[in-house]
Design a protein around this motif. Structure first.
Motif, PDB file in Angstrom:
ATOM      1  N   LYS A   1       1.417  12.181  45.322  1.00  0.00           N
ATOM      2  CA  LYS A   1       3.639  12.606  45.312  1.00  0.00           C
ATOM      3  C   LYS A   1       4.041  11.941  44.513  1.00  0.00           C
ATOM      4  CE  LYS A   1       3.203  13.910  50.824  1.00  0.00           C
ATOM      5  NZ  LYS A   1       1.961  13.153  50.538  1.00  0.00           N
ATOM      6  N   ASN A   2       3.712  10.725  43.979  1.00  0.00           N
ATOM      7  CA  ASN A   2       4.424   9.966  42.465  1.00  0.00           C
ATOM      8  C   ASN A   2       3.935  10.460  41.238  1.00  0.00           C
ATOM      9  OD1 ASN A   2       5.980   8.692  44.912  1.00  0.00           O
ATOM     10  ND2 ASN A   2       4.141   7.421  44.637  1.00  0.00           N
ATOM     11  N   ILE A   3       2.937  11.495  40.576  1.00  0.00           N
ATOM     12  CA  ILE A   3       3.165  11.942  39.944  1.00  0.00           C
ATOM     13  C   ILE A   3       3.649  12.625  39.592  1.00  0.00           C
ATOM     14  CG2 ILE A   3       1.076  13.172  38.375  1.00  0.00           C
ATOM     15  CD1 ILE A   3      -0.977  12.417  40.346  1.00  0.00           C
ATOM     16  N   PRO A   4       4.085  12.409  38.531  1.00  0.00           N
ATOM     17  CA  PRO A   4       5.042  13.316  37.897  1.00  0.00           C
ATOM     18  C   PRO A   4       5.519  14.569  36.883  1.00  0.00           C
ATOM     19  CG  PRO A   4       4.650  11.454  35.583  1.00  0.00           C
ATOM     20  CD  PRO A   4       3.253  11.739  36.791  1.00  0.00           C
ATOM     21  N   GLY A   5       5.887  15.187  37.318  1.00  0.00           N
ATOM     22  CA  GLY A   5       5.965  16.714  37.682  1.00  0.00           C
ATOM     23  C   GLY A   5       6.606  17.614  38.239  1.00  0.00           C
ATOM     24  N   ASP A   6       6.966  18.580  38.937  1.00  0.00           N
ATOM     25  CA  ASP A   6       7.541  19.939  39.727  1.00  0.00           C
ATOM     26  C   ASP A   6       7.238  20.814  40.043  1.00  0.00           C
ATOM     27  OD1 ASP A   6       6.857  21.204  37.791  1.00  0.00           O
ATOM     28  OD2 ASP A   6       8.689  21.353  36.076  1.00  0.00           O
ATOM     29  N   ALA A   7       7.744  21.475  40.474  1.00  0.00           N
ATOM     30  CA  ALA A   7       7.047  22.324  40.992  1.00  0.00           C
ATOM     31  C   ALA A   7       5.485  23.516  40.586  1.00  0.00           C
ATOM     32  CB  ALA A   7       8.114  23.823  41.715  1.00  0.00           C
ATOM     33  N   ARG A   8       5.662  22.935  39.702  1.00  0.00           N
ATOM     34  CA  ARG A   8       5.177  24.342  38.929  1.00  0.00           C
ATOM     35  C   ARG A   8       3.051  23.160  38.448  1.00  0.00           C
ATOM     36  NH1 ARG A   8       6.382  25.619  33.242  1.00  0.00           N
ATOM     37  NH2 ARG A   8       7.434  23.788  32.986  1.00  0.00           N
ATOM     38  N   THR A   9       3.954  22.035  38.995  1.00  0.00           N
ATOM     39  CA  THR A   9       2.617  20.501  38.167  1.00  0.00           C
ATOM     40  C   THR A   9       1.217  21.222  38.791  1.00  0.00           C
ATOM     41  OG1 THR A   9       4.348  19.260  38.181  1.00  0.00           O
ATOM     42  CG2 THR A   9       1.219  18.728  38.269  1.00  0.00           C
ATOM     43  N   GLN A  10       0.217  21.071  38.221  1.00  0.00           N
ATOM     44  CA  GLN A  10      -1.025  21.944  38.326  1.00  0.00           C
ATOM     45  C   GLN A  10      -2.669  20.331  38.434  1.00  0.00           C
ATOM     46  OE1 GLN A  10      -2.819  25.083  36.283  1.00  0.00           O
ATOM     47  NE2 GLN A  10      -0.495  25.938  35.859  1.00  0.00           N
ATOM     48  N   ILE A  11      -3.194  20.458  38.983  1.00  0.00           N
ATOM     49  CA  ILE A  11      -4.587  19.892  39.126  1.00  0.00           C
ATOM     50  C   ILE A  11      -5.802  20.344  39.452  1.00  0.00           C
ATOM     51  CG2 ILE A  11      -4.388  19.198  41.870  1.00  0.00           C
ATOM     52  CD1 ILE A  11      -4.174  16.264  40.887  1.00  0.00           C
ATOM     53  N   GLY A  12      -6.340  19.306  38.577  1.00  0.00           N
ATOM     54  CA  GLY A  12      -7.904  20.304  38.739  1.00  0.00           C
ATOM     55  C   GLY A  12      -9.054  18.694  38.976  1.00  0.00           C
ATOM     56  N   PHE A  13     -10.481  19.280  39.189  1.00  0.00           N
ATOM     57  CA  PHE A  13     -11.308  17.837  38.974  1.00  0.00           C
ATOM     58  C   PHE A  13     -12.925  18.393  39.133  1.00  0.00           C
ATOM     59  CE2 PHE A  13      -7.900  16.806  42.043  1.00  0.00           C
ATOM     60  CZ  PHE A  13      -7.411  15.725  41.799  1.00  0.00           C
ATOM     61  N   LEU A  14     -13.275  17.790  38.442  1.00  0.00           N
ATOM     62  CA  LEU A  14     -15.145  18.067  38.070  1.00  0.00           C
ATOM     63  C   LEU A  14     -15.646  17.040  37.783  1.00  0.00           C
ATOM     64  CD1 LEU A  14     -16.299  19.951  36.731  1.00  0.00           C
ATOM     65  CD2 LEU A  14     -16.154  18.750  34.200  1.00  0.00           C
ATOM     66  N   ALA A  15     -16.474  16.853  38.704  1.00  0.00           N
ATOM     67  CA  ALA A  15     -17.376  15.660  38.343  1.00  0.00           C
ATOM     68  C   ALA A  15     -18.646  15.940  37.872  1.00  0.00           C
ATOM     69  CB  ALA A  15     -17.807  15.331  40.436  1.00  0.00           C
ATOM     70  N   TYR A  16     -19.564  15.171  37.234  1.00  0.00           N
ATOM     71  CA  TYR A  16     -20.881  15.437  36.691  1.00  0.00           C
ATOM     72  C   TYR A  16     -22.054  14.015  36.378  1.00  0.00           C
ATOM     73  CZ  TYR A  16     -17.772  12.429  32.758  1.00  0.00           C
ATOM     74  OH  TYR A  16     -17.282  10.872  32.759  1.00  0.00           O
ATOM     75  N   ASP A  17     -23.099  14.169  36.761  1.00  0.00           N
ATOM     76  CA  ASP A  17     -24.021  13.516  37.097  1.00  0.00           C
ATOM     77  C   ASP A  17     -24.919  14.052  35.295  1.00  0.00           C
ATOM     78  OD1 ASP A  17     -24.942  15.128  38.495  1.00  0.00           O
ATOM     79  OD2 ASP A  17     -24.780  14.226  40.066  1.00  0.00           O
ATOM     80  N   SER A  18     -26.196  14.578  35.584  1.00  0.00           N
ATOM     81  CA  SER A  18     -26.685  14.922  34.310  1.00  0.00           C
ATOM     82  C   SER A  18     -26.671  17.095  35.247  1.00  0.00           C
ATOM     83  CB  SER A  18     -28.448  15.346  35.372  1.00  0.00           C
ATOM     84  OG  SER A  18     -28.341  15.828  36.823  1.00  0.00           O
ATOM     85  N   ALA A  19     -25.777  17.164  35.308  1.00  0.00           N
ATOM     86  CA  ALA A  19     -24.563  18.855  36.158  1.00  0.00           C
ATOM     87  C   ALA A  19     -23.313  18.870  35.647  1.00  0.00           C
ATOM     88  CB  ALA A  19     -25.779  19.348  37.130  1.00  0.00           C
ATOM     89  N   LEU A  20     -22.843  19.473  35.896  1.00  0.00           N
ATOM     90  CA  LEU A  20     -21.571  19.603  36.324  1.00  0.00           C
ATOM     91  C   LEU A  20     -21.132  20.144  37.292  1.00  0.00           C
ATOM     92  CD1 LEU A  20     -20.749  20.786  32.729  1.00  0.00           C
ATOM     93  CD2 LEU A  20     -20.669  18.682  33.454  1.00  0.00           C
ATOM     94  N   HIS A  21     -20.260  20.019  38.384  1.00  0.00           N
ATOM     95  CA  HIS A  21     -19.761  19.720  39.440  1.00  0.00           C
ATOM     96  C   HIS A  21     -18.481  19.828  39.392  1.00  0.00           C
ATOM     97  CE1 HIS A  21     -23.466  17.835  40.841  1.00  0.00           C
ATOM     98  NE2 HIS A  21     -23.174  17.030  40.621  1.00  0.00           N
ATOM     99  N   PHE A  22     -18.382  21.713  39.830  1.00  0.00           N
ATOM    100  CA  PHE A  22     -16.704  22.536  40.037  1.00  0.00           C
ATOM    101  C   PHE A  22     -16.570  21.894  40.991  1.00  0.00           C
ATOM    102  CE2 PHE A  22     -18.791  24.044  35.750  1.00  0.00           C
ATOM    103  CZ  PHE A  22     -17.880  23.637  35.247  1.00  0.00           C
ATOM    104  N   PHE A  23     -14.902  22.750  41.533  1.00  0.00           N
ATOM    105  CA  PHE A  23     -14.750  22.540  43.128  1.00  0.00           C
ATOM    106  C   PHE A  23     -13.149  23.296  42.068  1.00  0.00           C
ATOM    107  CE2 PHE A  23     -15.995  17.993  42.549  1.00  0.00           C
ATOM    108  CZ  PHE A  23     -17.404  17.977  43.813  1.00  0.00           C
ATOM    109  N   SER A  24     -13.704  24.036  43.581  1.00  0.00           N
ATOM    110  CA  SER A  24     -12.679  25.700  43.597  1.00  0.00           C
ATOM    111  C   SER A  24     -11.680  25.492  44.846  1.00  0.00           C
ATOM    112  CB  SER A  24     -13.405  27.000  44.175  1.00  0.00           C
ATOM    113  OG  SER A  24     -12.544  27.770  44.630  1.00  0.00           O
ATOM    114  N   LEU A  25     -10.381  25.180  44.303  1.00  0.00           N
ATOM    115  CA  LEU A  25      -9.782  25.037  45.573  1.00  0.00           C
ATOM    116  C   LEU A  25      -8.662  26.486  45.882  1.00  0.00           C
ATOM    117  CD1 LEU A  25      -8.085  21.882  44.337  1.00  0.00           C
ATOM    118  CD2 LEU A  25     -10.113  21.445  45.612  1.00  0.00           C
ATOM    119  N   ALA A  26      -9.360  27.550  46.292  1.00  0.00           N
ATOM    120  CA  ALA A  26      -8.672  28.702  46.303  1.00  0.00           C
ATOM    121  C   ALA A  26      -7.960  28.817  47.390  1.00  0.00           C
ATOM    122  CB  ALA A  26      -9.341  29.718  46.222  1.00  0.00           C
TER     123      ALA A  26
END
Ligand SMILES: [Zn+2]
Length: 753
Positions: free
Chosen positions: A194-219
């Motif tokens: 809640k303290n990350i700078p931004g406003d109502a438009r702020t976007q965020i995403g995450f990607l984890a990786y080891d030998s593969a790429l792990h995407f996370f859909s937050l639909a």
């Protein structure tokens, strides 16, 4: 002869106690008028290696001092005039912003102080909204303050201001999980979302990786984040076009679920690979349309897929005079950084490694995209000291202000030219730095040359303009102007040196020298800088070659001390074992840290703290008394068995407690029953209700007030193996294969001609 021994000359060999007991203040720039001196830029923001500029290149050459600037352009400020106007007043020829050092031909025209063109003043500028009168342009805030911020009109935008966009890349390889950083990271993120700078438009995403790429859909509508694993890391693609970067406010619950799920999901991994390169390529694809900030948490050597590297550190070389592999092993990270920079994407690194990760190579992704690099060597979640440092640094990082899609241009008076920049950025044209992100903790340096005779000028000016998009979607321009008088005699120039700024610039130049040539060349160049400046001073005194002593003017008396200290800095030291990644990171710090932090990393501030009740006191903003113990020279001669000593290294504070320290100090100030109770993981002094404890806390808080976040603290017993951490900072003493300060001076004496 007496003239030489006047107030201003010192013989270094006769001065065992050279360090002032209070902080060294930056020298004043005197423009001959109080109003102008007051209006000049703060040395905390903009500082020159000299407070007088030589009128010719030949004179600069004679002074044998480096000419350059250090700037901390987006520093957090207590006071900043912000101006919203229809027309920003700038020179029509060179585009300089109107500033306190222009001259007014009459109430309707002003003369540019950089190119001397005469410009018209717009009607608006002559109006004073306070008194509602016309005609006196000098009342305007642009003329009264050298640091100012404009809210930019539409013509300063190439596109609508971008929203704040944050993408986190998370190494989940076996080494990463073993370090235990992931759970700490997720917990801090949960607390600070809640303290990350931004406003109502702020976007965020995450990607984890080891030998593969792990995407996370937050639909929208999902009960929990949906993981999509992509095994093909050689030719990366996005498994879905949407919902990888999502609106933080709308999907807050899903984001929180993901942060709780990540440590569990990867808790039992055995995957020994880390596909950093592929993860960064994906980040570039995801962030390209908007720009923004990518934060990478890397624990292992990137050993698979594009950008993979192999271990190339030779442990036998850790203390050698010639260190190989200071330069990148490939140009993958630099190239990708330039692609990112073109799309307004900056990449920051948090390196939590237990083994070599080749910082020299992977740091390219941050160095050329305007990012920052944080390093936590030997990180383990079982080590409270390291965890404390990581948490404090991460909290500051997540909550500090940020500027997006920024550019910085530095202009200077005709006749001067800026030729080399230091810091993390991409140079787009000769004087335009591209900064996809700008951080309040980032600093820059530049070297300046004198191209034309300046004898017609009384003063010269430097102006830095930083154009950026705020986290609230506003286009803003922060402008700093520094004015410096011109001088024509060697004596004037040498006496105008700013020794701390000189050291800051020399450190950056020496890092470049290490990369372009070798570590030993860089060390030699540093020693030569000390010799040069002593020789030039001797020459200016018109002394024969027979005279003894090492004479310096007051303003340069600490330069040799700082240079002897920097030769023992992790960046340049030889003789004591230094891991390659640690050395490279130390070099990066010298290129990017603001001057006060940089100086504390070279020559930390040491104070006695066992007798704070006897010290002078100042009153802080909370109206509490703060004891001010005298600063001590960095030598074991200053330590006592019955004392306790605090070392402020900028990014950490160390306290060494002697074996015979008083029982009262142990019980009351430190809150331990006896000496043996100071454990190896003592990193927080408890808050107790007694004056001795209050004095110590007030003093430590006072030191922390100057920092962007409180420095992690480590209390060390004198008979603990950790004492070496403290003792190796006593840089005036002889250490393994390195000269003591006194021996260094003897060496200089044989070289000064
Ligand atoms: Zn101009």
């Amino acid at each position: 002869f007496n003239r030489l021994w006047g107030t201003d000359s010192h013989d270094l060999l006769q001065l065992p106690n050279i360090l002032p007991t209070t902080k060294v203040q930056p020298p004043q720039i005197n423009l001959g008028q109080d109003a102008l001196n007051k209006a000049n830029c703060s040395p905390e923001v903009f500082r020159c290696t000299m407070t007088k500029i030589p009128e010719t290149a030949a004179l600069l050459q004679k002074a044998r001092l480096p000419l350059g600037m250090l700037i901390h352009p987006f520093k957090d400020l207590n006071y900043l005039p912000v101006i919203q106007c229809n027309v920003i007043v700038r020179c029509r020829a060179c585009r300089t912003y109107i500033n306190p050092f222009v001259s007014f031909v009459d109430s309707k025209r002003w003369k540019c102080n950089l190119c001397y063109r005469i410009n018209e003043l717009p009607e608006e500028f002559q109006y004073d909204p306070v008194s509602k009168t016309y005609g006196d342009p000098s009342r305007r805030p642009e003329i009264r303050s050298s640091t100012i911020e404009y809210i930019a009109p539409a013509e300063y935008m190439l596109r609508p201001p971008q929203p704040a966009v944050y993408l986190f890349l998370i190494d989940v390889s076996r080494l990463a999980i073993e370090s235990g950083y992931l759970e700490i990271l997720c917990n801090i993120l949960l607390e600070e979302l809640k303290n990350i700078p931004g406003d109502a438009r702020t976007q965020i995403g995450f990607l984890a990786y080891d030998s593969a790429l792990h995407f996370f859909s937050l639909a929208e509508g999902l009960n929990q984040p949906h993981e999509m694993t992509v095994l093909d890391i050689e030719d990366v693609f996005l498994p879905t076009p949407d919902n990888l970067l999502v609106n933080l406010k709308d999907r807050l619950e899903l984001v929180e679920d993901l942060l709780k799920l990540l440590p569990v999901r990867f808790g039992n991994t055995f995957d020994g690979s880390s596909a950093l390169g592929a993860a960064l390529q994906v980040a570039h694809k995801m962030m390209g349309p908007t720009g923004g900030r990518v934060t990478v948490f890397q624990a292992a050597l990137p050993n698979i897929g594009p950008g993979a590297v192999t271990s190339r550190e030779d442990p036998n070389q850790r203390s050698s005079a010639e260190v190989a592999h200071l330069n990148p092993a490939n140009d993958f990270y630099k190239k990708l950084a330039l692609d990112c920079s073109a799309q307004q994407v900056a990449v920051d690194l948090f390196i939590v490694n237990s083994q070599y990760v080749d910082i020299a190579t992977i740091s390219g992704i941050s160095r050329f995209s305007g990012g920052c690099i944080n390093h936590f060597p030997l990180f383990k979640s079982s080590r409270p000291l390291l965890v404390d440092g990581f948490q404090k640094c991460l909290r500051r990082y997540l909550t500090r202000k940020i500027g997006f899609e920024a550019v910085m241009r530095v202009r200077c008076t005709r006749g001067l030219s800026i030729h080399t920049f230091h810091g993390n950025f991409f140079v787009r044209s000769t004087d335009l730095l591209s900064l996809p992100n700008v951080s309040p903790d980032a600093a820059f340096g530049m070297q300046v040359s004198i191209e034309e005779n300046l004898s017609d000028c009384q003063t010269v000016c430097f102006q830095a303009a930083l154009l950026y998009t705020s986290s609230k979607g506003e286009r803003r321009i922060r402008v700093h102007t520094l004015c410096i008088p011109v001088a024509s005699t060697l004596n004037d120039i040498i006496h105008s040196a700013d020794q701390q700024c000189v050291v800051g610039l020399l450190a950056k130049m020496a890092v470049d020298r290490s990369m372009q040539s070798s570590l030993s060349d860089a060390r030699e160049a540093l020693i030569n800088a000390a010799i040069d400046c002593l020789s030039a001073y001797k020459f200016s005194l018109n002394m024969g070659s027979g005279s003894s002593g090492l004479l310096v003017p007051e303003c340069l008396k600490l330069l040799s001390l700082y240079i002897s200290a920097i030769l023992k800095h992790a960046a340049f030291r030889i003789g004591s074992s230094t891991r390659l990644d640690d050395r490279v990171k130390a070099m990066i710090d010298l290129k990017t840290k603001p001057l006060p932090l940089l100086l504390q990393s070279i020559y930390p501030d040491m104070y006695p703290i066992h007798n704070l009740e006897n010290q002078e006191v100042i009153i802080n903003e909370e109206e509490e008394p703060v004891p001010l113990p005298p600063r001590l020279q960095l030598t074991a001669r200053c330590l006592e068995n019955k004392g306790a000593f605090l070392l402020d290294c900028g990014d950490q504070i160390l306290i060494l407690v002697g074996p015979n320290v008083s029982k009262e100090f142990l019980n009351e100030a430190l809150g331990v029953p006896d000496y043996a109770s100071i454990t190896d993981s003592f990193c927080e002094i408890p808050l107790l209700d007694n004056p001795s404890n209050a004095r110590l806390h007030n003093f430590i808080n006072y030191l922390n007030d100057e920092k962007s976040y409180p420095a992690p603290l480590h209390v060390i017993r004198d008979n603990s193996p950790n004492r070496i951490v403290f003792l190796e900072k006593l840089v005036e003493d002889r250490l393994e294969n390195s000269l003591s300060y006194h021996e260094f001076l003897q060496h200089l004496k044989t070289q000064v001609k």
